[in-house]
Design a protein around this motif. Sequence first.
Motif, short mmCIF file in Angstrom:
data_model
loop_
_atom_site.label_atom_id
_atom_site.label_comp_id
_atom_site.label_asym_id
_atom_site.label_seq_id
_atom_site.Cartn_x
_atom_site.Cartn_y
_atom_site.Cartn_z
N LEU A 34 0.80 -1.23 0.00
CA LEU A 34 0.00 0.00 0.00
C LEU A 34 0.84 1.30 0.00
CD1 LEU A 34 -2.99 -1.13 2.21
CD2 LEU A 34 -2.88 -0.94 -0.28
N PRO A 35 1.96 1.37 0.70
CA PRO A 35 2.74 2.62 0.63
C PRO A 35 3.22 2.95 -0.79
CG PRO A 35 3.55 1.23 2.41
CD PRO A 35 2.59 0.41 1.63
N HIS A 36 3.33 1.94 -1.64
CA HIS A 36 3.85 2.17 -3.00
C HIS A 36 2.75 2.07 -4.05
CE1 HIS A 36 7.60 1.92 -0.97
NE2 HIS A 36 7.42 0.65 -0.65
N LEU A 37 1.51 2.18 -3.59
CA LEU A 37 0.38 2.01 -4.50
C LEU A 37 0.38 3.04 -5.63
CD1 LEU A 37 -2.07 0.14 -4.72
CD2 LEU A 37 -3.41 1.88 -3.55
N ASP A 38 0.70 4.30 -5.25
CA ASP A 38 0.71 5.37 -6.26
C ASP A 38 1.76 5.11 -7.34
OD1 ASP A 38 -1.28 7.33 -6.12
OD2 ASP A 38 -0.45 8.10 -4.25
N ALA A 39 2.95 4.74 -6.89
CA ALA A 39 4.04 4.46 -7.85
C ALA A 39 3.68 3.26 -8.73
CB ALA A 39 5.34 4.20 -7.10
N ALA A 40 3.05 2.25 -8.10
CA ALA A 40 2.68 1.04 -8.84
C ALA A 40 1.62 1.36 -9.90
CB ALA A 40 2.15 -0.01 -7.87
N TYR A 41 0.62 2.16 -9.49
CA TYR A 41 -0.45 2.48 -10.44
C TYR A 41 0.11 3.37 -11.57
CZ TYR A 41 -4.57 4.43 -12.59
OH TYR A 41 -5.50 4.81 -13.53
N ASN A 42 0.93 4.34 -11.19
CA ASN A 42 1.49 5.25 -12.20
C ASN A 42 2.28 4.49 -13.27
OD1 ASN A 42 2.11 7.98 -13.17
ND2 ASN A 42 4.19 7.58 -12.46
N LEU A 43 3.13 3.54 -12.82
CA LEU A 43 3.91 2.75 -13.78
C LEU A 43 2.98 1.90 -14.65
CD1 LEU A 43 6.67 1.73 -14.82
CD2 LEU A 43 6.59 -0.03 -13.06
N ALA A 44 2.02 1.24 -14.01
CA ALA A 44 1.10 0.38 -14.77
C ALA A 44 0.28 1.20 -15.77
CB ALA A 44 0.17 -0.34 -13.80
N ARG A 45 -0.11 2.41 -15.36
CA ARG A 45 -0.92 3.27 -16.23
C ARG A 45 -0.13 3.73 -17.46
NH1 ARG A 45 -3.32 5.71 -19.20
NH2 ARG A 45 -5.09 7.13 -19.04
N TRP A 46 1.16 4.07 -17.24
CA TRP A 46 2.01 4.50 -18.36
C TRP A 46 2.31 3.32 -19.29
CZ3 TRP A 46 2.59 9.10 -20.26
CH2 TRP A 46 2.54 10.22 -19.43
N LEU A 47 2.42 2.11 -18.72
CA LEU A 47 2.76 0.96 -19.56
C LEU A 47 1.57 0.42 -20.33
CD1 LEU A 47 5.31 -1.07 -17.38
CD2 LEU A 47 5.78 0.32 -19.39
N THR A 48 0.39 0.38 -19.67
CA THR A 48 -0.77 -0.20 -20.36
C THR A 48 -1.52 0.83 -21.19
OG1 THR A 48 -2.20 0.21 -18.45
CG2 THR A 48 -1.13 -1.95 -18.56
N GLY A 49 -1.47 2.09 -20.74
CA GLY A 49 -2.18 3.15 -21.48
C GLY A 49 -3.67 3.22 -21.14
N HIS A 50 -4.14 2.40 -20.19
CA HIS A 50 -5.57 2.38 -19.84
C HIS A 50 -5.74 2.31 -18.33
CE1 HIS A 50 -7.01 1.69 -23.95
NE2 HIS A 50 -5.87 1.03 -24.10
#
Lengths: 127, 167
Positions: B3-19
Amino acid sequence: MVTFKQPKAFRAVDSALSEWLSSLVRWLPILRQKAHNLLRNSAMNNCEQTRQWLDAYLDNELDPVNTLKIEQHLLACAACLQAYEEQRALGQVTRAVPRYPAPAGLRERILSALRAESDPLTSIHSC
Amino acid sequence: MILPHLDAAYNLARWLTGHDQDAQDVVQEASLRAFRAFDGFYGENGRAWLLTIVRNTAYNLLQKNKSLRQTTPFDEELHGNAGASECATPLSLLRGAEDEQNLRAAVEALPDEFREALVLRHQDGLSYREIALIAGVPTGTVMSRLARARARLKDFLAKGNREEEAS
């Protein structure tokens, strides 16, 4: 009348010396050119290396020795200083790329998925 | 750990998947994988570990849904527009970045491996070593990917400025 006659050994040294001097005079322009080329190439290498390391320098990823080398070169080379300014501006640009913040519901979604994973029976009862 | 790294995880996933939805699925799947594998984790860098799982999960999803988003491997001759950056000045670069949409589009146009290096470095402040760990490549490769990503970004922004001036 007494004539001074040089010893044979002196004459040999004298002729070797004058031969060495004349060859030095003949080679001097070539040596000068070679030294000049060497200096020019080393300056070019510095520019090439500086450009290559500029990103790592701006990212604070270089060791102190190479950091110092880059800084010394930037003080002396206007073209590399301009490249540095461009890269610095580009760094500002890349830092300005907006982040995607995690959606509000994601935290809860993950927590319930983790709860279900750690205790499958709980998730069945809660359904 | 997660959970402390949720923002970083979502940001990376969002940039990689595009959705957005794909990114949320990736983060959830990665969190479960991390949870299951946690007993085997003995490292000190939990963030890099989690981001590695997020990255791999995202690439698995992209592989599965190739039709969703076609990615073309980077080709210097095909994609490189050499010479454009020669016209870029610090001021023109900053002007090109004023438009948030334009900036996002510039990053989205990058090949995946360049985009992930740029996002991890500039948005999450990761070191070259950490990025190398996440991407599974040597540090030198990270350095060169970042340099090429920045050069492409510079070209994109410089090109945008020239088109704006011409119109």
